[in-house]
Design an enzyme around this catalytic site. Structure first.
Site, PDB file in Angstrom:
ATOM      1  N   SER A   7       0.851  -1.196   0.000  1.00  0.00           N
ATOM      2  CA  SER A   7       0.000   0.000   0.000  1.00  0.00           C
ATOM      3  C   SER A   7       0.882   1.240   0.000  1.00  0.00           C
ATOM      4  O   SER A   7       1.659   1.464   0.936  1.00  0.00           O
ATOM      5  CB  SER A   7      -0.886   0.023   1.246  1.00  0.00           C
ATOM      6  OG  SER A   7      -1.397   1.334   1.426  1.00  0.00           O
ATOM      7  N   HIS A  32      -1.282  -1.290  -4.165  1.00  0.00           N
ATOM      8  CA  HIS A  32      -2.548  -0.985  -3.493  1.00  0.00           C
ATOM      9  C   HIS A  32      -2.615   0.530  -3.283  1.00  0.00           C
ATOM     10  O   HIS A  32      -1.727   1.126  -2.673  1.00  0.00           O
ATOM     11  CB  HIS A  32      -2.603  -1.742  -2.165  1.00  0.00           C
ATOM     12  CG  HIS A  32      -3.910  -1.627  -1.452  1.00  0.00           C
ATOM     13  ND1 HIS A  32      -5.014  -2.375  -1.786  1.00  0.00           N
ATOM     14  CD2 HIS A  32      -4.294  -0.851  -0.412  1.00  0.00           C
ATOM     15  CE1 HIS A  32      -6.020  -2.071  -0.978  1.00  0.00           C
ATOM     16  NE2 HIS A  32      -5.601  -1.131  -0.140  1.00  0.00           N
ATOM     17  N   ASP A  34      -4.778   3.620  -1.885  1.00  0.00           N
ATOM     18  CA  ASP A  34      -5.835   3.939  -0.920  1.00  0.00           C
ATOM     19  C   ASP A  34      -6.381   5.344  -1.111  1.00  0.00           C
ATOM     20  O   ASP A  34      -5.643   6.326  -0.945  1.00  0.00           O
ATOM     21  CB  ASP A  34      -5.274   3.824   0.508  1.00  0.00           C
ATOM     22  CG  ASP A  34      -5.072   2.388   0.939  1.00  0.00           C
ATOM     23  OD1 ASP A  34      -6.035   1.609   0.874  1.00  0.00           O
ATOM     24  OD2 ASP A  34      -3.946   2.048   1.349  1.00  0.00           O
ATOM     25  N   MET A  36      -9.081   8.153   0.202  1.00  0.00           N
ATOM     26  CA  MET A  36      -9.905   8.512   1.375  1.00  0.00           C
ATOM     27  C   MET A  36     -10.444   9.921   1.198  1.00  0.00           C
ATOM     28  O   MET A  36      -9.714  10.814   0.767  1.00  0.00           O
ATOM     29  CB  MET A  36      -9.047   8.476   2.640  1.00  0.00           C
ATOM     30  CG  MET A  36      -8.331   7.160   2.860  1.00  0.00           C
ATOM     31  SD  MET A  36      -7.374   7.217   4.378  1.00  0.00           S
ATOM     32  CE  MET A  36      -6.571   5.623   4.303  1.00  0.00           C
ATOM     33  N   HIS A  65      -8.425   1.052  -3.802  1.00  0.00           N
ATOM     34  CA  HIS A  65      -9.328   0.821  -2.664  1.00  0.00           C
ATOM     35  C   HIS A  65     -10.011   2.148  -2.328  1.00  0.00           C
ATOM     36  O   HIS A  65      -9.382   3.031  -1.744  1.00  0.00           O
ATOM     37  CB  HIS A  65      -8.471   0.300  -1.490  1.00  0.00           C
ATOM     38  CG  HIS A  65      -9.211   0.085  -0.216  1.00  0.00           C
ATOM     39  ND1 HIS A  65      -8.546  -0.099   0.986  1.00  0.00           N
ATOM     40  CD2 HIS A  65     -10.534   0.012   0.074  1.00  0.00           C
ATOM     41  CE1 HIS A  65      -9.436  -0.271   1.948  1.00  0.00           C
ATOM     42  NE2 HIS A  65     -10.646  -0.199   1.421  1.00  0.00           N
ATOM     43  N   MET A  67     -12.141   4.370  -0.254  1.00  0.00           N
ATOM     44  CA  MET A  67     -12.758   4.585   1.060  1.00  0.00           C
ATOM     45  C   MET A  67     -13.466   5.926   0.983  1.00  0.00           C
ATOM     46  O   MET A  67     -13.044   6.910   1.618  1.00  0.00           O
ATOM     47  CB  MET A  67     -11.684   4.543   2.151  1.00  0.00           C
ATOM     48  CG  MET A  67     -11.149   3.133   2.387  1.00  0.00           C
ATOM     49  SD  MET A  67      -9.604   3.117   3.302  1.00  0.00           S
ATOM     50  CE  MET A  67      -8.458   3.348   1.935  1.00  0.00           C
ATOM     51  N   MET A 138     -11.152  -6.057   5.653  1.00  0.00           N
ATOM     52  CA  MET A 138     -10.303  -5.140   6.421  1.00  0.00           C
ATOM     53  C   MET A 138      -9.942  -5.771   7.763  1.00  0.00           C
ATOM     54  O   MET A 138     -10.821  -6.268   8.472  1.00  0.00           O
ATOM     55  CB  MET A 138     -11.031  -3.809   6.687  1.00  0.00           C
ATOM     56  CG  MET A 138     -11.286  -2.941   5.479  1.00  0.00           C
ATOM     57  SD  MET A 138      -9.820  -2.506   4.528  1.00  0.00           S
ATOM     58  CE  MET A 138      -8.821  -1.649   5.760  1.00  0.00           C
ATOM     59  N   GLY A 143      -8.759   3.882   7.347  1.00  0.00           N
ATOM     60  CA  GLY A 143      -8.481   5.312   7.571  1.00  0.00           C
ATOM     61  C   GLY A 143      -7.010   5.621   7.777  1.00  0.00           C
ATOM     62  O   GLY A 143      -6.554   6.699   7.403  1.00  0.00           O
ATOM     63  N   PHE A 144      -6.283   4.670   8.350  1.00  0.00           N
ATOM     64  CA  PHE A 144      -4.883   4.950   8.682  1.00  0.00           C
ATOM     65  C   PHE A 144      -4.013   3.716   8.494  1.00  0.00           C
ATOM     66  O   PHE A 144      -4.466   2.596   8.756  1.00  0.00           O
ATOM     67  CB  PHE A 144      -4.770   5.429  10.143  1.00  0.00           C
ATOM     68  CG  PHE A 144      -5.552   6.676  10.411  1.00  0.00           C
ATOM     69  CD1 PHE A 144      -4.995   7.921  10.183  1.00  0.00           C
ATOM     70  CD2 PHE A 144      -6.879   6.596  10.824  1.00  0.00           C
ATOM     71  CE1 PHE A 144      -5.738   9.082  10.397  1.00  0.00           C
ATOM     72  CE2 PHE A 144      -7.634   7.746  11.032  1.00  0.00           C
ATOM     73  CZ  PHE A 144      -7.061   8.999  10.821  1.00  0.00           C
ATOM     74  N   GLY A 145      -2.777   3.944   8.083  1.00  0.00           N
ATOM     75  CA  GLY A 145      -1.799   2.869   8.042  1.00  0.00           C
ATOM     76  C   GLY A 145      -1.209   2.664   9.432  1.00  0.00           C
ATOM     77  O   GLY A 145      -1.431   3.478  10.341  1.00  0.00           O
ATOM     78  N   GLY A 146      -0.486   1.574   9.599  1.00  0.00           N
ATOM     79  CA  GLY A 146       0.271   1.361  10.831  1.00  0.00           C
ATOM     80  C   GLY A 146      -0.533   0.949  12.044  1.00  0.00           C
ATOM     81  O   GLY A 146      -0.046   1.042  13.174  1.00  0.00           O
ATOM     82  N   ASP A 176      -6.394  -6.592   4.335  1.00  0.00           N
ATOM     83  CA  ASP A 176      -5.748  -5.267   4.373  1.00  0.00           C
ATOM     84  C   ASP A 176      -5.776  -4.710   5.789  1.00  0.00           C
ATOM     85  O   ASP A 176      -6.856  -4.510   6.345  1.00  0.00           O
ATOM     86  CB  ASP A 176      -6.503  -4.340   3.409  1.00  0.00           C
ATOM     87  CG  ASP A 176      -5.950  -2.927   3.336  1.00  0.00           C
ATOM     88  OD1 ASP A 176      -4.871  -2.654   3.887  1.00  0.00           O
ATOM     89  OD2 ASP A 176      -6.623  -2.086   2.688  1.00  0.00           O
ATOM     90  N   GLY A 177      -4.579  -4.439   6.336  1.00  0.00           N
ATOM     91  CA  GLY A 177      -4.474  -3.775   7.624  1.00  0.00           C
ATOM     92  C   GLY A 177      -3.646  -4.554   8.622  1.00  0.00           C
ATOM     93  O   GLY A 177      -4.013  -5.663   9.005  1.00  0.00           O
ATOM     94  N   GLY A 178      -2.495  -3.999   8.983  1.00  0.00           N
ATOM     95  CA  GLY A 178      -1.665  -4.627  10.012  1.00  0.00           C
ATOM     96  C   GLY A 178      -0.974  -5.904   9.582  1.00  0.00           C
ATOM     97  O   GLY A 178      -0.516  -6.672  10.425  1.00  0.00           O
ATOM     98  N   GLY A 198       1.280  -2.005   4.059  1.00  0.00           N
ATOM     99  CA  GLY A 198       1.759  -0.639   3.883  1.00  0.00           C
ATOM    100  C   GLY A 198       3.034  -0.416   4.652  1.00  0.00           C
ATOM    101  O   GLY A 198       4.149  -0.448   4.103  1.00  0.00           O
ATOM    102  N   SER A 199       2.894  -0.225   5.967  1.00  0.00           N
ATOM    103  CA  SER A 199       4.066   0.097   6.784  1.00  0.00           C
ATOM    104  C   SER A 199       5.076  -1.043   6.817  1.00  0.00           C
ATOM    105  O   SER A 199       6.280  -0.790   6.929  1.00  0.00           O
ATOM    106  CB  SER A 199       3.629   0.483   8.200  1.00  0.00           C
ATOM    107  OG  SER A 199       2.637  -0.383   8.681  1.00  0.00           O
TER     108      SER A 199
END
Ligand code: DX5
Ligand code: ZN
Length: 217
Positions: A7, A32, A34, A36, A65, A67, A138, A143-146, A176-178, A198-199
């Site tokens: 991402s 990916h 994102d 928003m 993606h 959002m 998800m 809304g946020f990475g990390g 997607d996420g973490g 992402g991160s």
């Protein structure tokens, strides 16, 4: 084989072309992207002009993606800006309008996907599964990475895996996420095909090593 979709939300946007070239060389499968709007999620990221520039800079598969609230309004614009796949949250509008958005994307010859937020049950995806190329679960609140990976979403991933297999659909299952080298194994065990990170990719100095670590986890 599992696909890895870094991402770019965690990339350095001032050098986006180079960042994407690095993940391409590092073996990433999708980019990916994102989007928003500050309404559907409490953050604002990037949109159509950045997608157009990125499309000119890379031949990679662009997994967009959205959002955003009522995404039907922008479905065609994201296709025309260079998306390969446009993904809509089922919570972002009525079922009728999400169907219309999927149809608009397919009419443009692009792939379409749907996304479920953590509190949305697997059943919310069922009516869409025969229509889409990808379903995204998800594993953080969008809304946020990390953010921290939500392992409690794995039963939902497993349920969608079973449903996709029972119906013999070609739809891919994305998470997607973490996702990182520690959490990737549980998503694979639950049946995910595509892992967004992402991160865990752009936050590491060696992107190729980061991608490899997630793929081999
Ligand atoms: C969150 C985005 C994600 C995010 C993932 O709303 O949809 O794609 O960039 O970032 P990490 O991998 O850092 O959780
Ligand atoms: Zn995302």
């Amino acid at each position: 084989m599992i696909k890895i979709a870094p991402s770019i939300l965690s990339a350095d946007f001032a050098r986006l072309g180079d960042e994407v070239a690095e993940i391409r060389a590092g073996g990433a499968d999708y980019v990916h992207f994102d989007v928003m709007d500050g309404l559907f999620v409490p953050n604002i990221s990037i949109g159509i002009p950045v997608l157009k520039s990125l499309r000119r800079a890379t031949d990679m598969f662009l997994d967009v993606h959205l959002m955003i609230d009522r995404p039907l309004r922008y479905a065609e614009a994201f296709c025309d800006a260079g998306a390969d796949l446009v993904n809509f949250h089922v919570e972002a509008d009525s079922e009728e309008n999400i169907r219309a958005a999927i149809e608009a994307v397919k009419a443009r010859g692009k792939k379409a996907g749907i996304t479920l937020k953590p509190k949305t049950p697997a059943e919310a995806a069922f009516a869409f599964l025969p229509l889409v190329d990808l379903v995204l679960v998800m594993t953080v609140e969008p809304g946020f990475g990390g953010q921290r990976f939500m392992a409690d979403q794995m039963p939902k991933v497993a349920e969608l895996r079973r449903r996709i297999d029972e119906l013999a659909l070609s739809c891919e299952l994305e998470v997607d996420g973490g996702v990182d080298e520690h959490t990737a194994a549980t998503t694979k065990a639950a049946g995910a095909d595509v892992l967004v990170a992402g991160s865990a990719v752009f936050g590491r100095p060696d992107r190729a090593a980061a991608i490899r670590a997630i793929r081999e986890a």
